[in-house]
Design a protein around this motif. Sequence first.
Motif, PDB file in Angstrom:
ATOM      1  N   LEU A  61      45.075  20.915  92.097  1.00  0.00           N
ATOM      2  CA  LEU A  61      43.960  21.332  91.242  1.00  0.00           C
ATOM      3  C   LEU A  61      44.452  21.778  89.870  1.00  0.00           C
ATOM      4  N   ALA A  62      45.613  22.404  89.814  1.00  0.00           N
ATOM      5  CA  ALA A  62      46.181  22.780  88.518  1.00  0.00           C
ATOM      6  C   ALA A  62      46.471  21.523  87.691  1.00  0.00           C
ATOM      7  N   ARG A  63      47.075  20.535  88.310  1.00  0.00           N
ATOM      8  CA  ARG A  63      47.377  19.280  87.599  1.00  0.00           C
ATOM      9  C   ARG A  63      46.092  18.565  87.194  1.00  0.00           C
ATOM     10  N   TRP A  64      45.100  18.539  88.089  1.00  0.00           N
ATOM     11  CA  TRP A  64      43.807  17.907  87.792  1.00  0.00           C
ATOM     12  C   TRP A  64      43.187  18.578  86.576  1.00  0.00           C
ATOM     13  N   SER A  65      43.176  19.891  86.553  1.00  0.00           N
ATOM     14  CA  SER A  65      42.532  20.620  85.455  1.00  0.00           C
ATOM     15  C   SER A  65      43.258  20.405  84.128  1.00  0.00           C
ATOM     16  N   ALA A  66      44.574  20.337  84.174  1.00  0.00           N
ATOM     17  CA  ALA A  66      45.347  20.120  82.941  1.00  0.00           C
ATOM     18  C   ALA A  66      45.024  18.760  82.327  1.00  0.00           C
ATOM     19  N   ALA A  67      44.756  17.782  83.175  1.00  0.00           N
ATOM     20  CA  ALA A  67      44.475  16.426  82.695  1.00  0.00           C
ATOM     21  C   ALA A  67      43.031  16.239  82.239  1.00  0.00           C
ATOM     22  N   ARG A  68      42.108  17.090  82.711  1.00  0.00           N
ATOM     23  CA  ARG A  68      40.692  16.820  82.481  1.00  0.00           C
ATOM     24  C   ARG A  68      39.894  17.910  81.781  1.00  0.00           C
ATOM     25  N   LEU A  69      40.431  19.115  81.696  1.00  0.00           N
ATOM     26  CA  LEU A  69      39.667  20.223  81.134  1.00  0.00           C
ATOM     27  C   LEU A  69      40.318  20.763  79.861  1.00  0.00           C
ATOM     28  N   ALA A  70      39.485  21.204  78.948  1.00  0.00           N
ATOM     29  CA  ALA A  70      39.978  21.878  77.740  1.00  0.00           C
ATOM     30  C   ALA A  70      40.524  23.252  78.140  1.00  0.00           C
ATOM     31  N   PRO A  71      41.427  23.802  77.329  1.00  0.00           N
ATOM     32  CA  PRO A  71      41.995  25.111  77.662  1.00  0.00           C
ATOM     33  C   PRO A  71      40.946  26.193  77.945  1.00  0.00           C
ATOM     34  N   GLU A  72      39.878  26.224  77.172  1.00  0.00           N
ATOM     35  CA  GLU A  72      38.858  27.252  77.407  1.00  0.00           C
ATOM     36  C   GLU A  72      38.103  27.017  78.719  1.00  0.00           C
ATOM     37  N   GLU A  73      37.954  25.759  79.124  1.00  0.00           N
ATOM     38  CA  GLU A  73      37.312  25.463  80.413  1.00  0.00           C
ATOM     39  C   GLU A  73      38.218  25.890  81.567  1.00  0.00           C
TER      40      GLU A  73
END
Length: 161
Positions: A61-73
Amino acid sequence: MAVQAGELRYLRRCVELAAEALADGDEPFGSVLVGGDGTVLAEDRNRVAGGDRTRHPEFELARWSAARLAPEERAAATVYTSGEHCPMCAAAHAWVGLGRIVYVASSEQLGTWLAELGVPAAPVRALPVGEVAPGVAVDGPVPELVPKVRALHYRAHGREV
């Protein structure tokens, strides 16, 4: 911040994912990534049975978020999980800038259960998330769901609680 009643649905899903992992021959861990607005963004379960011991859902999930979400998200998101992050996952969580962690069972509880079951110690020492990632807000354990997670871990080792 304490765990709110409305958050229990995410934690129950984590327990369901952990049960799915166990049914598939894997270790019983599951996690859900929830956006700041309460939307479920992603979920995963343990996938270490294939030999890659880094395939923890929290790490994925950390890797998924780094690839798909902006830092503030990422900062506004919460990771709900059946078990407290291991040091590897806590570090990944902090490095990508995810927000709060809410876990059902603590690493200390898991360690006690595994010792009761005679499971050999892991190659990495279990540490509370706060020792690895001191800037991350963490809530847990969640007593009303701990017995379900404990039962899954006992079942994973051929025993009933």
